[in-house]
Scaffold this motif. Structure first.
Motif, mmCIF file in Angstrom:
data_model
loop_
_atom_site.group_PDB
_atom_site.id
_atom_site.type_symbol
_atom_site.label_atom_id
_atom_site.label_comp_id
_atom_site.label_asym_id
_atom_site.label_seq_id
_atom_site.Cartn_x
_atom_site.Cartn_y
_atom_site.Cartn_z
ATOM 1 N N PRO A 53 10.753 15.225 -25.457
ATOM 2 C CA PRO A 53 10.949 16.678 -25.448
ATOM 3 C C PRO A 53 11.449 17.214 -24.115
ATOM 4 C CG PRO A 53 8.888 16.135 -26.537
ATOM 5 C CD PRO A 53 9.397 14.878 -25.919
ATOM 6 N N PHE A 54 10.959 16.657 -23.016
ATOM 7 C CA PHE A 54 11.389 17.122 -21.697
ATOM 8 C C PHE A 54 12.827 16.694 -21.416
ATOM 9 C CE2 PHE A 54 6.779 16.754 -21.593
ATOM 10 C CZ PHE A 54 6.421 17.995 -21.118
ATOM 11 N N ASP A 55 13.184 15.489 -21.840
ATOM 12 C CA ASP A 55 14.574 15.036 -21.695
ATOM 13 C C ASP A 55 15.518 15.923 -22.500
ATOM 14 O OD1 ASP A 55 15.131 13.020 -19.893
ATOM 15 O OD2 ASP A 55 14.402 11.433 -21.211
ATOM 16 N N LYS A 56 15.129 16.193 -23.742
ATOM 17 C CA LYS A 56 15.967 17.031 -24.599
ATOM 18 C C LYS A 56 16.072 18.445 -24.038
ATOM 19 C CE LYS A 56 16.574 13.869 -27.801
ATOM 20 N NZ LYS A 56 17.897 13.237 -28.022
ATOM 21 N N ALA A 57 14.936 18.998 -23.612
ATOM 22 C CA ALA A 57 14.951 20.360 -23.063
ATOM 23 C C ALA A 57 15.817 20.431 -21.813
ATOM 24 C CB ALA A 57 13.532 20.813 -22.748
ATOM 25 N N GLY A 58 15.793 19.376 -20.981
ATOM 26 C CA GLY A 58 16.635 19.348 -19.791
ATOM 27 C C GLY A 58 18.111 19.342 -20.109
ATOM 28 N N GLY A 59 18.464 18.829 -21.273
ATOM 29 C CA GLY A 59 19.863 18.852 -21.683
ATOM 30 C C GLY A 59 20.261 20.144 -22.371
ATOM 31 N N PHE A 60 19.321 20.725 -23.135
ATOM 32 C CA PHE A 60 19.632 21.930 -23.901
ATOM 33 C C PHE A 60 19.600 23.202 -23.053
ATOM 34 C CE2 PHE A 60 17.955 19.512 -27.757
ATOM 35 C CZ PHE A 60 19.229 19.245 -28.239
ATOM 36 N N ALA A 61 18.692 23.260 -22.058
ATOM 37 C CA ALA A 61 18.498 24.508 -21.312
ATOM 38 C C ALA A 61 19.783 25.020 -20.634
ATOM 39 C CB ALA A 61 17.378 24.332 -20.287
ATOM 40 N N PRO A 62 20.555 24.165 -19.934
ATOM 41 C CA PRO A 62 21.805 24.679 -19.352
ATOM 42 C C PRO A 62 22.777 25.223 -20.400
ATOM 43 C CG PRO A 62 21.211 22.590 -18.344
ATOM 44 C CD PRO A 62 20.313 22.770 -19.524
ATOM 45 N N THR A 63 22.819 24.567 -21.565
ATOM 46 C CA THR A 63 23.700 25.055 -22.627
ATOM 47 C C THR A 63 23.226 26.412 -23.141
ATOM 48 O OG1 THR A 63 24.140 22.771 -23.271
ATOM 49 C CG2 THR A 63 24.732 24.485 -24.841
ATOM 50 N N MET A 64 21.910 26.559 -23.269
ATOM 51 C CA MET A 64 21.372 27.862 -23.655
ATOM 52 C C MET A 64 21.725 28.918 -22.603
ATOM 53 S SD MET A 64 19.817 27.733 -26.580
ATOM 54 C CE MET A 64 20.983 26.509 -27.172
ATOM 55 N N GLY A 65 21.749 28.509 -21.345
ATOM 56 C CA GLY A 65 22.130 29.433 -20.280
ATOM 57 C C GLY A 65 23.570 29.900 -20.425
ATOM 58 N N ILE A 66 24.452 28.963 -20.770
ATOM 59 C CA ILE A 66 25.859 29.330 -20.970
ATOM 60 C C ILE A 66 25.996 30.276 -22.166
ATOM 61 C CG2 ILE A 66 28.123 28.422 -21.579
ATOM 62 C CD1 ILE A 66 27.381 25.900 -20.010
ATOM 63 N N ILE A 67 25.245 30.000 -23.243
ATOM 64 C CA ILE A 67 25.287 30.884 -24.406
ATOM 65 C C ILE A 67 24.840 32.292 -24.021
ATOM 66 C CG2 ILE A 67 24.207 31.352 -26.648
ATOM 67 C CD1 ILE A 67 24.128 28.321 -27.095
ATOM 68 N N GLY A 68 23.756 32.358 -23.236
ATOM 69 C CA GLY A 68 23.273 33.669 -22.795
ATOM 70 C C GLY A 68 24.293 34.392 -21.937
#
Length: 272
Positions: free
Chosen positions: A145-160
């Motif tokens: 979960p932490f590995d996945k979240a580390g990959g998804f969070a920057p993408t969520m930032g770009i979406i925001g």
């Protein structure tokens, strides 16, 4: 217990905030509720979609493990194995039955019980190796979960950020609001990249490091149990298992075991 992960995250966060203050930016400008919802809510959702709810339920416990990891116990485990080897050579393998109850580690107890029960050494190795493989699978799932979240969070930032810029473009008729609106839009990118690199990925790496340490400890224990079963000389067992101990820890142990007088004599000899 050394909360190095918690201290490291706190130092990184403090450094970022201090840098912002020294640059003239108020930390309050990073507080944006819509950005928080997009980053943390979106990251949580896509991580749960990737890893499943069962893995997400373990996150609080995994944070606790990462922040309050137990100290390395290889030296103590080597001492235990040598003690068991001495008792087995002196009193026989059946005498270890009483020692099993005194051992806290379940893996060690299981291996010794197999030895006391007279199980074939090859089968003992197979059982213990299966236990180790199961442990590694659980640890891999725990860090996922932490590995996945580390990959998804920057993408969520770009979406925001893109969503914020869309809002900015819809209000070009109000030039006075463009600066604050653009600034708010980029807060999402900052939160996404910051959360990934300050929290999620460091915790994932910490859990992987702890898993590697546990693998070393269990491999040491398995080799020690098999050596005890084979009736190896305790001195040979100690020399064999000491290879799992880090050189610095071995040197520290030797210095602790060296009498003060010997150290003084050595210093005198070196001075001469």
């Amino acid at each position: 217990m050394k909360p190095s992960s918690a201290i490291g995250i706190a130092v990184a966060t403090a450094g970022i905030l201090m840098g912002a203050l020294m640059g003239g930016t108020s930390p309050a400008s990073f507080i944006d509720i819509p950005a928080f919802l997009i980053i943390f809510g979106g990251t949580f959702g896509v991580t749960m979609a990737s890893c499943g709810w069962e893995s997400m339920r373990e996150i609080p416990a995994l944070y606790k493990i990462a922040f309050r990891a137990p100290p390395d116990g290889t030296r103590e485990r080597v001492a235990l194995m040598v003690s068991l080897a001495e008792q087995a050579r002196r009193e026989g393998l059946l005498a270890l039955d009483d020692r099993i109850r005194e051992i806290d580690d379940e893996f060690t107890r299981k291996g010794l019980q197999l030895v006391v029960d007279g199980i074939d050494p090859d089968l003992v190795r197979e059982v213990l190796e299966a236990e180790i493989e199961g442990m590694l699978a659980r640890h891999t799932a725990g860090a996922a979960p932490f590995d996945k979240a580390g990959g998804f969070a920057p993408t969520m930032g770009i979406i925001g950020t893109v969503m914020g810029l869309v809002h900015v473009l819809q209000n070009l008729s109000q030039p006075a609001t463009l600066g604050p609106s653009i600034s708010t839009a980029f807060v999402a990118t900052l939160l996404g990249i910051g959360s990934a690199n300050v929290v999620y990925l460091p915790v994932a790496n910490r859990l992987k490091g702890l898993s590697a340490s546990e693998l070393t400890l269990r491999t040491l224990t398995m080799d020690g149990i098999l050596a005890v079963q084979a009736g190896d000389n305790p001195r040979v067992v100690e020399e064999k298992l000491s290879s799992y101990v880090a050189p610095m820890a071995r040197n520290a142990e030797e210095e602790e075991a060296t009498p003060v007088a010997s150290l003084q004599d050595r210093r005198v000899a070196e001075a001469a």
